[in-house]
Design an enzyme around this catalytic site. Structure first.
Site, PDB file in Angstrom:
ATOM      1  N   SER A 102      -5.806  11.972   7.463  1.00  0.00           N
ATOM      2  CA  SER A 102      -5.192  13.262   7.979  1.00  0.00           C
ATOM      3  C   SER A 102      -6.269  14.444   7.281  1.00  0.00           C
ATOM      4  O   SER A 102      -7.355  14.535   7.523  1.00  0.00           O
ATOM      5  CB  SER A 102      -3.649  13.338   7.232  1.00  0.00           C
ATOM      6  OG  SER A 102      -3.176  14.550   7.465  1.00  0.00           O
ATOM      7  N   ASP A 243      -5.774  20.428  10.927  1.00  0.00           N
ATOM      8  CA  ASP A 243      -6.220  19.546   9.896  1.00  0.00           C
ATOM      9  C   ASP A 243      -7.150  18.454  10.699  1.00  0.00           C
ATOM     10  O   ASP A 243      -7.341  18.255  11.875  1.00  0.00           O
ATOM     11  CB  ASP A 243      -5.248  18.981   9.130  1.00  0.00           C
ATOM     12  CG  ASP A 243      -4.407  18.104   9.651  1.00  0.00           C
ATOM     13  OD1 ASP A 243      -4.436  18.141  11.011  1.00  0.00           O
ATOM     14  OD2 ASP A 243      -3.727  17.161   9.094  1.00  0.00           O
ATOM     15  N   ASP A 245      -6.618  15.256  11.561  1.00  0.00           N
ATOM     16  CA  ASP A 245      -6.314  14.586  12.848  1.00  0.00           C
ATOM     17  C   ASP A 245      -5.602  15.659  13.527  1.00  0.00           C
ATOM     18  O   ASP A 245      -4.760  14.770  14.444  1.00  0.00           O
ATOM     19  CB  ASP A 245      -5.492  13.368  12.238  1.00  0.00           C
ATOM     20  CG  ASP A 245      -4.152  13.604  11.524  1.00  0.00           C
ATOM     21  OD1 ASP A 245      -3.919  14.864  10.860  1.00  0.00           O
ATOM     22  OD2 ASP A 245      -3.424  12.574  11.289  1.00  0.00           O
ATOM     23  N   ASP A 247      -2.493  17.150  13.390  1.00  0.00           N
ATOM     24  CA  ASP A 247      -1.222  16.831  13.495  1.00  0.00           C
ATOM     25  C   ASP A 247      -0.556  17.904  12.777  1.00  0.00           C
ATOM     26  O   ASP A 247       0.706  17.910  12.643  1.00  0.00           O
ATOM     27  CB  ASP A 247      -0.798  15.313  13.111  1.00  0.00           C
ATOM     28  CG  ASP A 247      -0.881  15.657  11.871  1.00  0.00           C
ATOM     29  OD1 ASP A 247      -1.610  15.857  11.040  1.00  0.00           O
ATOM     30  OD2 ASP A 247      -0.291  14.342  11.028  1.00  0.00           O
TER      31      ASP A 247
END
Length: 450
Positions: A102, A243, A245, A247
């Protein structure tokens, strides 16, 4: 029982160190592959990743484990986490995997697992997989004639872009908007600029040159300073920061002011409520969301339901109680009409839809309330249970009495580090600072405050 491998969001750690080693990743593939086998069809898994150097290592180890369990592997390459959740459903996979840490630096990595419905796994299923990781499961693996196969899937980016675009009305165009998009040198570096351009916007992409090391480095939703600078430089109407990833998202308005997840949820909730699209009579957020958001919603006859920190708890409450908007202050926003997890691009598109529909600048559309002063400090401790000490309990009780009904106090241990997080908010900033400092003092003088 405490988990050895799984944490609050899958398995995460420093790459090539336990538990993020090739050996553990291979055994995760074996254990998950066996856990999800149901029926006599060819079982399949989709695997996506972000742009970290260690993604190659973890990906290949997972593939070995899945093939050994007799599961066919569809490799998606670098894609946002919500794309994995979406494609697990679209491709009728038995489950999906995202390799990502993440918003963490490049040297960390993680393994997130999704069920066939696109939702993150329950604690029970994670527990089943965890229990198998240290067992001798080789005798349960596929025989040599039933090993899995692996192949890369073409057109993944196009499928996700079309999915994201379809979340908007067919006649909505972003023509006339100049948008800066910061992709954090991460998983959204191709799809986010392309989707915005195809919808008609003038797009200025930044941090779209991943090299394996620069993901989230001085960029993205956790460090939007360069986005603010670029919005000023090109006189953009809006800035979008994802960010690593993709999400989560934060927005920067035309003046360079940062709009966090609380303000984003307020804007979408108000718009959907006016259009009679908001379900549940309010939204779901965590204990960390600002009191100003709660007051804003209450003033419009809407409720704010709070959960523990973590998007999986927000999603669980939304599913159990019929809400379609929820999220976190950090920018994880779940819009369950479209997605089963946080989706930074889809959330940004819904904000843009509000801007186009209202024909007002982002500063007006997205700034719905004045945030109540909020102070958060982290106290590192070396062991024991400091929150159970009598002097700490007394300090907390005194702080709650001082804040009264005009403020909130949230104290919780970190799920990933030996930290106590002390957060207070209220209309009087001096009082908020004072009660936080009193609690920190009670936690002990030998501390490291971040």
């Amino acid at each position: 029982m405490a988990k050895k491998y799984f944490g609050t969001d899958g398995i995460r750690g420093r790459a090539n160190r336990f538990p993020m080693t090739p050996e553990v990743a291979m055994r995760v593939g074996m254990a998950a592959g066996l856990t999800f086998q149901n029926g006599d069809h060819r079982h399949r898994v989709v695997i996506g990743k972000d742009t970290r150097l260690s993604g190659y290592m973890i990906e290949n180890a997972l593939v070995s484990g899945f093939c050994a369990a007799g599961v066919d592997v569809f490799l998606l390459g670098p894609v946002p986490t919500p794309a994995v959740a979406m494609l697990a459903r679209s491709l009728r996979a038995d489950f999906g995997v995202m390799i990502s840490a993440s918003h963490n630096p490049f040297h960390d990595n993680g393994i997130k697992l999704f069920g066939p419905d696109g939702f993150k796994l329950s604690d029970d299923i994670e527990g089943q997989i965890e229990a198998m990781l240290d067992r001798d499961i080789e005798l349960s693996l596929a025989d040599s004639s039933n090993l899995g196969r692996a192949k890369r899937i073409d057109g993944v980016d196009d499928r996700y872009i079309e999915f994201a675009k379809r979340t908007l009305p067919k006649d909505l165009s972003l023509a006339g908007l100049r948008i800066v998009v910061d992709c954090a040198n991460g998983a959204g570096y191709k799809v986010a600029p392309s989707a915005l351009w195809e919808l008609g916007a003038e797009v200025v992409p930044i941090h779209v040159e991943p090299n394996g090391f620069n993901i989230n480095a001085d960029c993205g939703s956790t460090d939007p300073a360069s986005l603010v600078q670029k919005v000023h430089e090109v006189r953009a109407d809006l800035g979008i920061a994802l960010d690593g990833d993709a999400d989560r998202v934060v927005i920067v308005d035309e003046n360079g002011a940062i709009i966090d997840g609380d303000q984003i949820m307020a804007a979408i909730a108000q718009s959907w409520h006016e259009d009679e699209r908001l379900l549940g009579g309010g939204i779901v957020a965590t204990v960390m969301s600002n009191l100003g958001l709660e007051r804003f919603l209450n003033g419009r006859g809407l409720d704010l339901h709070r959960t523990k920190v973590g998007d999986r708890y927000v999603v669980e409450h939304m599913r159990n109680h019929g809400f379609n908007v929820g999220g976190e202050q950090s920018g994880h926003v779940i819009l369950s009409d479209f997605s089963t997890s946080g989706d930074g691009l889809v959330t940004a598109l819904q904000v843009l839809a509000c801007i186009k529909h209202q024909d007002k600048p982002a500063s007006e559309v997205c700034r719905k309330f004045e945030a109540v002063p909020q102070v958060l400090k982290n106290v590192r401790f070396s062991g024991g249970k400091p929150l159970e000490r009598s002097n700490v309990k007394s300090a907390i009780a005194a702080a709650e009495e001082k804040l009264g009904k005009s403020g909130r106090l949230v104290i919780r241990p970190s799920g990933t580090e030996p930290l106590i997080r002390v957060m207070a908010e209220g209309d009087d900033l001096d009082l908020v600072n004072a009660v936080v400092d009193d609690i920190i003092d009670a936690l002990g003088e030998t501390r490291n405050v971040a």
